[in-house]
Design an enzyme around this catalytic site. Sequence first.
Site, PDB file in Angstrom:
ATOM      1  N   HIS A   1     -11.027  19.587 -47.189  1.00 19.98           N
ATOM      2  CA  HIS A   1     -10.575  19.809 -46.499  1.00 19.98           C
ATOM      3  C   HIS A   1     -10.769  18.018 -46.259  1.00 19.98           C
ATOM      4  CE1 HIS A   1      -8.910  22.957 -47.107  1.00 19.98           C
ATOM      5  NE2 HIS A   1     -10.008  23.644 -47.023  1.00 19.98           N
TER       6      HIS A   1
ATOM      7  N   LYS B   1       1.573  18.304 -35.048  1.00 21.24           N
ATOM      8  CA  LYS B   1       0.372  18.819 -35.438  1.00 21.24           C
ATOM      9  C   LYS B   1      -0.609  18.929 -34.216  1.00 21.24           C
ATOM     10  CE  LYS B   1       2.145  15.132 -38.184  1.00 21.24           C
ATOM     11  NZ  LYS B   1       1.615  15.779 -39.556  1.00 21.24           N
ATOM     12  N   ARG B   2      -1.932  18.596 -34.614  1.00 22.71           N
ATOM     13  CA  ARG B   2      -2.393  18.112 -33.868  1.00 22.71           C
ATOM     14  C   ARG B   2      -2.822  16.873 -33.327  1.00 22.71           C
ATOM     15  NH1 ARG B   2      -7.387  21.882 -32.640  1.00 22.71           N
ATOM     16  NH2 ARG B   2      -7.352  20.248 -31.637  1.00 22.71           N
TER      17      ARG B   2
ATOM     18  N   LYS C   1      -3.506  10.699 -37.381  1.00 21.63           N
ATOM     19  CA  LYS C   1      -1.888  11.066 -37.188  1.00 21.63           C
ATOM     20  C   LYS C   1      -0.850   9.629 -36.873  1.00 21.63           C
ATOM     21  CE  LYS C   1      -3.662  15.243 -37.285  1.00 21.63           C
ATOM     22  NZ  LYS C   1      -3.362  16.295 -38.752  1.00 21.63           N
TER      23      LYS C   1
ATOM     24  N   THR D   1       0.454  19.756 -44.168  1.00 24.08           N
ATOM     25  CA  THR D   1       1.114  21.163 -44.838  1.00 24.08           C
ATOM     26  C   THR D   1       2.291  21.418 -43.694  1.00 24.08           C
ATOM     27  OG1 THR D   1      -0.155  22.302 -43.174  1.00 24.08           O
ATOM     28  CG2 THR D   1      -0.955  22.895 -45.662  1.00 24.08           C
TER      29      THR D   1
ATOM     30  N   LYS E   1       6.505  22.455 -44.483  1.00 21.10           N
ATOM     31  CA  LYS E   1       7.480  23.725 -43.254  1.00 21.10           C
ATOM     32  C   LYS E   1       8.723  22.530 -43.116  1.00 21.10           C
ATOM     33  CE  LYS E   1       3.221  24.615 -42.082  1.00 21.10           C
ATOM     34  NZ  LYS E   1       1.312  25.455 -41.007  1.00 21.10           N
TER      35      LYS E   1
END
Length: 813
Positions: free
Chosen positions: A363, A551-552, A557, A659, A663
């Site tokens: 991952h 998200k985290r 990110k 992911t 969504k």
Amino acid sequence: MANKRNELGLAKEGLKQRFLATAHILWGSDFADLTSHEVYATIAAVVKQYISENWVKTNKAYTKRRDKQIYYFSIEFLLGRLMRSNLVNLGEMELFSDALEELGVNLDEVFPEEPDAGLGNGGLGRLAACFIDSMASLGLPGHGCSIRYQYGLFEQKIIKGNQVEIPDNWLGNGFEWEYRKADKAVNVKFNGNAYMKEEEDGSLSLVHEDYMTVMAVPYDVPIVGFRNNTVNTLRLWNAEVNRDFSDYGTMTREQIQAKKEYRNFVESITEYLYPDDSSYEGRRLRLIQEYFFVSAGVQSIVRHYLLAGMDIKDFAKKIAIHINDTHPAVAVAELMRILVDEERMDWEEAWEITRETMAYTNHTIMPEALEKWPIDMFRPLLPRIYMIVEEINRRHLEEVRRRFPNGEQMVHELSIIEDGQVHMARLAIVGSHSVNGVAAIHTDILKKDTLKFFHRYYPTKFNNKTNGITHRRWLIGANPELTALIDETIGDAWQKAPDQLSHLNDHVTDKAFLAELSKIKRLRKVDLSDYIHTHGGILVDPDMIFDVQVKRIHSYKRQIMNILHIMYLYHELKTNKRFRIPPTARFFGGKAAPGYYIAKETIRLINAVADKVNNDKAVSDMLKVVFIENFGVSIGEIVYPAADISEQISTASKEASGTGNMKFMMNGALTLGTLDGANVEISQAVGREHCEIFGLRAEEVLNYYATGSYKAWDEYNTNPAVRLVVSQLVDGTYGDFHSLRDYLIQGNDEFFVLKDFSAYDRAHKNMNRKYEDQAAWLKSSAINIANSGVFSSDRTIKEYADDIWHVKPAIIV
Ligand code: 26Y
């Protein structure tokens, strides 16, 4: 139809009676007198009555037919709440909600009484939860295996702009969906001495002595398939002291002390989930957790298999074990231990079975998240397992040297034990017949870069399985009005076959359909706005653009880029009279690992900017900034359906898949993102006109890393917008954020925030232009929904089942 209604009517009366009776049994009270939590528990008990018959039936069918079983091993299962999804999957939502309404209960108000099972950090754990939902819904005999953490991921509170972590005592009022199976407990051994002893007949046998035993007790959670009578099992292991452990009467003080230490050790094993998904730290307790659930899981699989009377030689034909990231990689050695030591099988035969049984998913390509355990920690804790890893490696390197006679570099790159450490990804790769990445670009990078030596060595083992999400939770459950609109437009077959969402492509210019779509998006925006407001936040106008990044919190990110951009907009709005943007609310949500300083400073900055912007009357009709506290699965169910814009802005090459992007898309948001992870496939599925792609490409990023030619300082000096916002980090506009300035400038901006800043701004401008043409926007939104079917985890799981596990659906009647 009239008939069906009659049946429903009858069923409803029966169901009402059941609620009343169950209230008496559980609480000795009338249903009408129960507290909210008791009402929840009563309804859960009735739902379980619906589930349990099929659970028994499913297990009987699997045993009788000897179907091949899949076990998905994951150190995290981020389940969220289960009542709504169980009712969706049972197909009984309407019946329950009608019956309860007649008893004066609004089902939607009951759901929040359930604790949100936060047994995971983020993407990896939620993926596991989506996967077991899909396995059950496809009628596949697939089960989960994990840890019953007493404390899940911490609850996040924002106090004076800072993240504060509160322990998540999710089991405090009980977890209604678990079944303790005390008689299925197994023992797991740690420490001691292991060696081979020669028997009188000259054969060698293993001795493992002076070890410590921990009892692993399974708690089973039923996993309900979508209207197909299938109920699979998620088995969560709890560490407990041995049963005979209570009598202090005849013991010396030292013995009592030793027992107390033992008790503390055991109780610590399943106490809490590690809240870090970013940088790997060789913590002994984590290794203990890993071996604990893996050993318990593999032992119980073998035991159940043998009890069913099957031949151990056929094991790999009947069992598939999936290793979700490296955390359960020790399963390779544990299965070898059981086959060789307990079933007394030859090494070669055991090895073939093990490799045929195991498959591994990677991952991440981030080297700092790859697990390696120092031998000095590994060997004393798991002496027999270490011997087995050494033997696996010895034979593996023999083969490497045979194939690459002068390949000392190959030996170093491929060795499971290297530099005094056990490399878990290497163990997983060598011990599996399949290795997969989680999005096309990610798998390519694994092959070309991160795992290139392994790819050269085992070219056919590598394959891609692009992630997916369960459309049952994320669309049917979270957005019932959108579900109803889709049903009216194309029929409801898509619910079982989500690729059929593509029929919506025939309606993306249909004005009436788009008008309904727009109304539903507004409903969801009102829901989110209400949620924020009632949870102590500000009032956000639902007619603003809802631009969301949840998200985290992680440097790669790039939440920093997002908030710097907001600082830039604010500055422009204040200083440039002609500067205009459509009214926009920028939402953030996500948790930072407790020890991750830059991530926590990012949260503090977002809140500082929010505070200033939201309190400035001159701009507050144009721009709002919201940090959503404690983002997780349940809040996600409110957030994803409310978004217009989905921010997916990771540095290209860094986000394995993502992911959340799926969504958002499935609920009609447009992606604003980089060509990273599954964004690449999303942009292909919808077409470039229906999303906004910007920034460095993965090759460019990898090339900068290889050459070291990126200089953040130059970016700062040559780009006025960049210089402005970076200076504002330290000039007192928002407080003192030297931490972040130094990270960007002195630290040379490892994730290219400054480099991509202008491209990011242009992407926003393009989005805004598009939003002004509402007809075009709604069409794009519809196209996103219509093409989201491939991102259902049903598609993903079908691929795993066909290509890796070789299992077929079992029909339960
Ligand atoms: C070893 C420890 C530090 C660790 C703990 C948790 C390392 C990693 C993790 C979790 C990683 C994770 O959540 N990865 C995400 O997996 C998703 C599902 O495949 C991807 O969509 C996402 O891009 C990836 O970051």
